[in-house]
Design an enzyme around this catalytic site. Structure first.
Site, PDB file in Angstrom:
ATOM      1  N   SER A 121       9.859  61.763  78.612  1.00 23.21           N
ATOM      2  CA  SER A 121      10.605  63.277  79.944  1.00 23.21           C
ATOM      3  C   SER A 121       9.688  63.980  79.993  1.00 23.21           C
ATOM      4  O   SER A 121       8.833  64.317  79.063  1.00 23.21           O
ATOM      5  CB  SER A 121      11.398  63.958  78.866  1.00 23.21           C
ATOM      6  OG  SER A 121      12.899  64.507  79.397  1.00 23.21           O
ATOM      7  N   ASN A 145       8.521  66.520  86.227  1.00 23.88           N
ATOM      8  CA  ASN A 145       7.796  65.854  87.837  1.00 23.88           C
ATOM      9  C   ASN A 145       7.319  66.721  88.829  1.00 23.88           C
ATOM     10  O   ASN A 145       6.153  66.324  89.179  1.00 23.88           O
ATOM     11  CB  ASN A 145       9.130  65.097  88.060  1.00 23.88           C
ATOM     12  CG  ASN A 145       9.709  63.661  87.915  1.00 23.88           C
ATOM     13  OD1 ASN A 145      10.002  64.377  86.814  1.00 23.88           O
ATOM     14  ND2 ASN A 145       9.445  62.585  88.443  1.00 23.88           N
ATOM     15  N   CYS A 146       8.242  67.693  88.653  1.00 24.22           N
ATOM     16  CA  CYS A 146       8.094  68.507  89.971  1.00 24.22           C
ATOM     17  C   CYS A 146       6.548  69.496  89.694  1.00 24.22           C
ATOM     18  O   CYS A 146       6.552  70.852  90.431  1.00 24.22           O
ATOM     19  CB  CYS A 146       9.632  69.992  90.438  1.00 24.22           C
ATOM     20  SG  CYS A 146      10.158  68.645  91.429  1.00 24.22           S
TER      21      CYS A 146
END
Length: 176
Positions: free
Chosen positions: A8, A11-12
């Site tokens: 986890s 991503n951005c």
């Protein structure tokens, strides 16, 4: 089952770490296998790839350090994604880098430092592509954006995407 090491991450946030806006690499991580297990009572296995499914036996074959079979009551398949690598001449070079996960992030970050990158072309005008363009500017890198559709943020209506385009064109024209 997670094929990679990280379960986890933001991503951005990856482009913002590359650009130096996010200073602490650990700020990219949302959860660990241990935190997911303790909070949700889910057995998380990293570096583990499901290589076969047997619906009749309600089992999966898992490849990790060893290959083993694991049974289930219900199976939920979340395939994730992979970066698109255009099948064009020149895309196999060591200076063609994809940004998809933490390993890619580390590779790009170190590549920029090692080779003192001055110019870059970003392919793809979605969220990550636009964020990467912005953050390469933070690193002092002259960059260009290439998008195959007629607008960035292709999933938006044309009038909404114009907001992004006008900002992006200003950004690119400053760098040229």
């Amino acid at each position: 089952m997670e094929k990679g090491y990280y379960v986890s991450f933001v991503n951005c946030g990856l482009p913002y770490y590359i650009g130096g806006v996010i200073k602490d690499r650990h700020a990219l991580f949302v959860s660990t296998p241990e935190s997911i297990e303790s909070k949700y009572h889910v057995d998380v296995r990293i570096n583990s790839e499901v290589i076969a499914i047997n619906p009749e036996k309600k089992s999966v074959t898992v490849k990790s350090n060893e290959t083993y079979e694991l049974t289930y009551d219900k199976l939920l398949i979340l395939t994730g994604s992979t970066p698109i690598h255009p099948q064009l001449e020149g895309f196999e070079g060591e200076n063609v880098l994809a940004l998809w996960n933490i390993s890619d992030t580390d590779h790009i970050y170190n590549y920029i430092d090692k080779y003192h990158v001055q110019r870059a072309v970003v392919i793809g005008g979605g969220f990550i592509g636009l964020e990467m363009v912005e953050n390469l500017v933070h690193r002092g890198i002259q960059d260009y954006l290439v998008e195959k559709t007629n607008q960035v943020m292709a999933f938006l209506d044309e009038d909404m995407a114009k907001c992004f385009m006008s900002q992006q064109l200003i950004l690119v024209s400053i760098m040229i």
